[in-house]
Each structure stands twice: as structure tokens, then as C-alpha cells.
Design a protein around this motif. Structure first.
Motif, PDB file in Angstrom:
ATOM      1  N   LYS A  97       0.857  -1.179   0.000  1.00 15.57           N
ATOM      2  CA  LYS A  97       0.000   0.000   0.000  1.00 15.57           C
ATOM      3  C   LYS A  97       0.897   1.235   0.000  1.00 15.57           C
ATOM      4  O   LYS A  97       1.847   1.324   0.786  1.00 15.57           O
ATOM      5  N   ILE A 105       0.927   5.725  -0.425  1.00 15.10           N
ATOM      6  CA  ILE A 105       0.212   6.997  -0.460  1.00 15.10           C
ATOM      7  C   ILE A 105       0.969   7.914  -1.414  1.00 15.10           C
ATOM      8  O   ILE A 105       2.095   8.317  -1.130  1.00 15.10           O
ATOM      9  N   THR A 147      -4.464   6.671  -2.205  1.00 19.12           N
ATOM     10  CA  THR A 147      -3.996   5.438  -1.591  1.00 19.12           C
ATOM     11  C   THR A 147      -4.007   4.356  -2.662  1.00 19.12           C
ATOM     12  O   THR A 147      -5.060   4.024  -3.210  1.00 19.12           O
ATOM     13  N   ASN A 183      -3.092   0.458  -3.877  1.00 17.16           N
ATOM     14  CA  ASN A 183      -2.839  -0.924  -3.466  1.00 17.16           C
ATOM     15  C   ASN A 183      -2.360  -1.711  -4.680  1.00 17.16           C
ATOM     16  O   ASN A 183      -3.041  -1.760  -5.713  1.00 17.16           O
ATOM     17  N   GLU A 200     -10.078   3.349  -2.237  1.00 18.74           N
ATOM     18  CA  GLU A 200      -8.655   3.260  -2.546  1.00 18.74           C
ATOM     19  C   GLU A 200      -8.450   2.658  -3.932  1.00 18.74           C
ATOM     20  O   GLU A 200      -9.257   1.850  -4.401  1.00 18.74           O
ATOM     21  N   LYS A 201      -7.361   3.048  -4.571  1.00 22.97           N
ATOM     22  CA  LYS A 201      -7.039   2.525  -5.900  1.00 22.97           C
ATOM     23  C   LYS A 201      -6.485   1.108  -5.768  1.00 22.97           C
ATOM     24  O   LYS A 201      -5.797   0.782  -4.801  1.00 22.97           O
TER      25      LYS A 201
END
Length: 243
Positions: free
Chosen positions: A32, A34, A39, A41, A75-76
Motif C-alpha cells: 500500500k 500513499i 492510496t 494498493n 482506494e485505488k
């Protein structure tokens, strides 16, 4: 039993942006990051080959389901790996998951991958761009040419994927080809907050009783006395109201 394991390489400039590393087993790991307010993944996976025990294949998909299911939809998510399956040259019932540009004939492994993509709202990036055949093949041996390595991302992030490439001359091993996906993420702009620091009178909280009370106080301190010039009288009255 598979023991060599999978891995993820991270550019040195992004190393400090990694906030979590999870090694699920020899066949799967996730990190993960940033980056730019997003964010991200990243999952690396290696599915069991054809001919291996069906129980091992089931465990692989259950593990992948568990990992992806634990990632918030805000989150991506990007998945890359050798899935040892063929999704085929056409979408064939998987219009949302298969972009219509594939290679070869679909098999059981490809169906499993497309079913997984459908369950989690993913799209196979490899199938989303029209390419020449040599740029579709990700595995080539002396006897076979196949597309078994795939890149996936969430459907609503599909616009982030600008292109994907297979480099026929670059071998990851003696048979696998290098597969690359171009992503473009725009840094989120922070909304500028304009703060008015001027004191405000909350007229909305003024009731009939509080109005009468305030009027009596103003009378007691002689706020309405007509003494002095207009400016001094106004300042005295305004200050009383503010108080």
C-alpha cells in the motif's frame, strides 16, 4: 509446493511512500502506498498452473478474494500477475470485464479470472487496447504462444490507464515477456478555504425575551444618549450591541 515466491519492485523515489507490505503466501503479496493524495494498493499474484491440484487452485482464489475484499472501494487497486489462464480474443459474455481485445481461446483459468473480475468490479487492462498480436502474447516457448499474464484495475479507474505494452524483446524469464501499464493519476487539489474573521452578530438566535432583555441593558448603560458627535455616539451604540 511452490516456494520461490512473488515480489514487488518499488522505485527508490517511492520507497518512503510505502505504508504497508503484506506477504500472503508464496503466490501472493500486496503493498500500500500513499502518492499524490491517493492510496494505491498493488497486488502481485501467481496462479497455480494447469494440471495442479484443484484444491490448491481454490485456495489461491480464496486468498485473492480475501485480500481484495479487504481493500476499501475509496482506494485505488492494481493487480498484476501470471494467472495461467486464457481469457480469449473476445469478451464473450464479460463485456464489462473484457475490453474485447485478447488473444487465443478462453479456458477454465480465463473464466476463473473473468469471474473474479466481475465479482469485484474490475477490468482486464490487457483487453482494453487494440494491439498487434506480438504485443498481446505474454508467454512464448518453442511450441506455444499465449497470453497468461494480466493487469487489472477497478472499472471506475479505467480512465487512469492510458496504455499497456508487451515488450517482445524483453524476457522476464526465458519465456515470459515484460508487461507494462501506463497510469496517470492527478494530484488532488485542496479546496482553498476562505475564512471571514470579522465578528458576526447571530441575529438568528435573537428571541423576543432576549430582545427585551438586551433593550433594558442598553437603556441602563444609556446607549441611546445623544451626546458628543455622531461618530462617538455610533461607536458607543455599536459596541453596546456587540457586547
Amino acid at each position: 509446493m511452490y516456494r520461490n515466491g512473488v515480489g514487488i519492485l518499488v522505485d527508490s523515489e517511492l520507497r518512503d511512500h510505502v505504508v504497508k507490505v503484506r506477504r500472503v503466501n508464496d503466490r501472493m503479496m500486496a503493498i500500500k502506498l500513499i502518492v499524490g493524495g491517493f492510496t494505491l494498493n498493488i497486488i502481485s499474484a501467481y496462479a497455480p498452473q494447469a494440471g495442479l491440484d484443484e484444491e490448491e487452485k481454490r485456495h489461491f482464489w480464496e486468498d485473492l478474494d480475501e485480500v481484495v475484499g479487504g481493500i476499501p472501494i475509496t482506494e485505488k487497486l492494481f493487480i498484476g500477475g501470471d494467472f495461467n489462464g486464457h481469457i480469449g480474443s473476445s469478451s464473450g459474455g464479460y463485456n464489462d470485464e473484457h475490453g474485447g481485445f485478447g488473444f487465443g481461446d478462453r479456458n477454465g483459468g480465463g473464466v476463473a479470472l473473468l469471474d473474479f473480475a466481475k465479482a469485484f468490479g474490475l477490468v482486464v487492462a490487457n483487453s482494453s487496447f487494440s494491439k498487434r498480436e506480438q504485443h498481446l502474447i505474454t508467454f512464448r516457448s518453442s511450441t506455444a504462444a499465449m497470453q497468461i499474464d494480466f493487469l487489472l484495475l477497478r472499472k471506475y479507474d479505467k480512465s487512469l490507464c492510458k496504455d499497456y505494452k508487451v515488450f517482445p524483446s524483453e524476457n522476464l524469464t526465458t519465456q515470459h515477456k515484460l508487461l507494462v501499464m501506463d497510469l496517470e493519476t492527478k494530484k488532488k487539489k485542496k479546496k482553498r478555504r476562505v475564512v471571514d474573521y470579522r465578528q458576526k452578530i447571530r441575529w438568528g438566535s435573537l428571541t423576543s425575551s432576549s430582545s427585551q432583555e438586551m433593550g433594558e441593558k442598553l437603556m441602563d448603560i444609556r446607549a441611546w444618549e445623544s451626546r458628543g458627535d455622531a461618530s462617538s455616539m455610533w461607536d458607543k451604540t455599536a459596541n453596546c450591541i456587540r457586547k
